[in-house]
Design a protein around this motif. Structure first.
Motif, PDB file in Angstrom:
ATOM      1  N   LEU A 168       0.829  -1.209   0.000  1.00 29.93           N
ATOM      2  CA  LEU A 168       0.000   0.000   0.000  1.00 29.93           C
ATOM      3  C   LEU A 168       0.863   1.258   0.000  1.00 29.93           C
ATOM      4  O   LEU A 168       0.617   2.197  -0.763  1.00 29.93           O
ATOM      5  CB  LEU A 168      -0.930   0.001   1.218  1.00 29.93           C
ATOM      6  N   ILE A 169       1.881   1.284   0.836  1.00 33.01           N
ATOM      7  CA  ILE A 169       2.778   2.438   0.912  1.00 33.01           C
ATOM      8  C   ILE A 169       3.527   2.610  -0.407  1.00 33.01           C
ATOM      9  O   ILE A 169       3.622   3.727  -0.935  1.00 33.01           O
ATOM     10  CB  ILE A 169       3.739   2.295   2.108  1.00 33.01           C
ATOM     11  N   LEU A 170       4.024   1.528  -0.962  1.00 30.52           N
ATOM     12  CA  LEU A 170       4.749   1.572  -2.234  1.00 30.52           C
ATOM     13  C   LEU A 170       3.875   2.153  -3.353  1.00 30.52           C
ATOM     14  O   LEU A 170       4.358   2.874  -4.224  1.00 30.52           O
ATOM     15  CB  LEU A 170       5.224   0.164  -2.616  1.00 30.52           C
ATOM     16  N   ASN A 171       2.584   1.854  -3.316  1.00 30.41           N
ATOM     17  CA  ASN A 171       1.651   2.325  -4.339  1.00 30.41           C
ATOM     18  C   ASN A 171       0.933   3.611  -3.940  1.00 30.41           C
ATOM     19  O   ASN A 171      -0.066   3.989  -4.557  1.00 30.41           O
ATOM     20  CB  ASN A 171       0.651   1.217  -4.681  1.00 30.41           C
ATOM     21  N   ASN A 172       1.424   4.268  -2.902  1.00 29.96           N
ATOM     22  CA  ASN A 172       0.924   5.578  -2.467  1.00 29.96           C
ATOM     23  C   ASN A 172      -0.555   5.584  -2.076  1.00 29.96           C
ATOM     24  O   ASN A 172      -1.291   6.501  -2.407  1.00 29.96           O
ATOM     25  CB  ASN A 172       1.196   6.628  -3.549  1.00 29.96           C
ATOM     26  N   TYR A 173      -0.987   4.555  -1.394  1.00 32.04           N
ATOM     27  CA  TYR A 173      -2.350   4.510  -0.874  1.00 32.04           C
ATOM     28  C   TYR A 173      -2.407   5.159   0.498  1.00 32.04           C
ATOM     29  O   TYR A 173      -1.458   5.087   1.270  1.00 32.04           O
ATOM     30  CB  TYR A 173      -2.830   3.058  -0.721  1.00 32.04           C
ATOM     31  N   SER A 174      -3.540   5.768   0.798  1.00 36.34           N
ATOM     32  CA  SER A 174      -3.831   6.143   2.172  1.00 36.34           C
ATOM     33  C   SER A 174      -4.426   4.916   2.841  1.00 36.34           C
ATOM     34  O   SER A 174      -5.111   4.124   2.199  1.00 36.34           O
ATOM     35  CB  SER A 174      -4.820   7.301   2.233  1.00 36.34           C
ATOM     36  N   ILE A 175      -4.177   4.779   4.124  1.00 31.71           N
ATOM     37  CA  ILE A 175      -4.583   3.565   4.831  1.00 31.71           C
ATOM     38  C   ILE A 175      -5.349   3.949   6.090  1.00 31.71           C
ATOM     39  O   ILE A 175      -4.931   4.831   6.836  1.00 31.71           O
ATOM     40  CB  ILE A 175      -3.349   2.734   5.242  1.00 31.71           C
TER      41      ILE A 175
END
Length: 169
Positions: A79-86
């Motif tokens: 998720l972080i690698l793909n720039n998602y907010s979590i």
């Protein structure tokens, strides 16, 4: 709008269910389809809490949380690698049924007559702090990449408003 993908699994093995959902989510993100919103529900912690009790004194409950925590590392990295907010959250708190006083037990039995007769050690649904307390973790643009601990009282329903406000901006 209807969801583009809907994956659901339910077997008698809650741990395998949770592994499946985590892996399926990683697979969807890895395809770089630029999903705007992904909702994922893991049932294992909740079911384990109902069976053994929602309590830090319950070894089975804590051990299951720790197992899921380890499984989530790979997903969070993707998720972080793909720039998602979590946003990670529980949908309710809970307690051990045996820890209720007589008054609380009577209220629970009157609100949930069927559930009060079921064999379960962990319950939720009362207007007591242990049942209303949730944890929430926010990461990414949804919090403007701030690194701070949220000290305000957060309810499970706050997530809805946080998501709506995030997508309005």
């Amino acid at each position: 709008k209807d969801a583009k993908y809907k994956d659901y699994i339910e077997t008698d093995d809650i741990y395998m269910n949770d592994i499946y959902i985590i892996n399926k989510t990683i697979e969807r993100i890895s395809k770089n389809e630029m999903n705007i919103f992904i909702f994922m529900y893991l049932c294992g912690i909740d079911k384990t809490g109902h069976i053994y009790g929602f309590s830090v004194q319950c070894n089975e409950y804590i051990e299951y949380i720790e197992k899921i925590d380890k499984l989530l590392k790979k997903l969070i990295d993707v998720l972080i690698l793909n720039n998602y907010s979590i946003i990670i959250s529980t949908d309710h708190g809970g307690s051990n049924k045996k820890d209720l006083n007589e008054y609380q037990h009577n209220i629970f039995s009157s609100i949930y007559p069927i559930k009060s007769k079921q064999i379960c050690n962990g319950i939720h649904g009362l207007e007591i702090p242990q049942h209303k307390r949730v944890f929430q973790i926010y990461y990414g643009d949804i919090v403007n990449k701030e690194t701070k601990e949220l000290l305000d009282k957060k309810l499970s329903t706050d997530i809805y408003f946080d998501i709506i406000n995030y997508y309005k901006s």
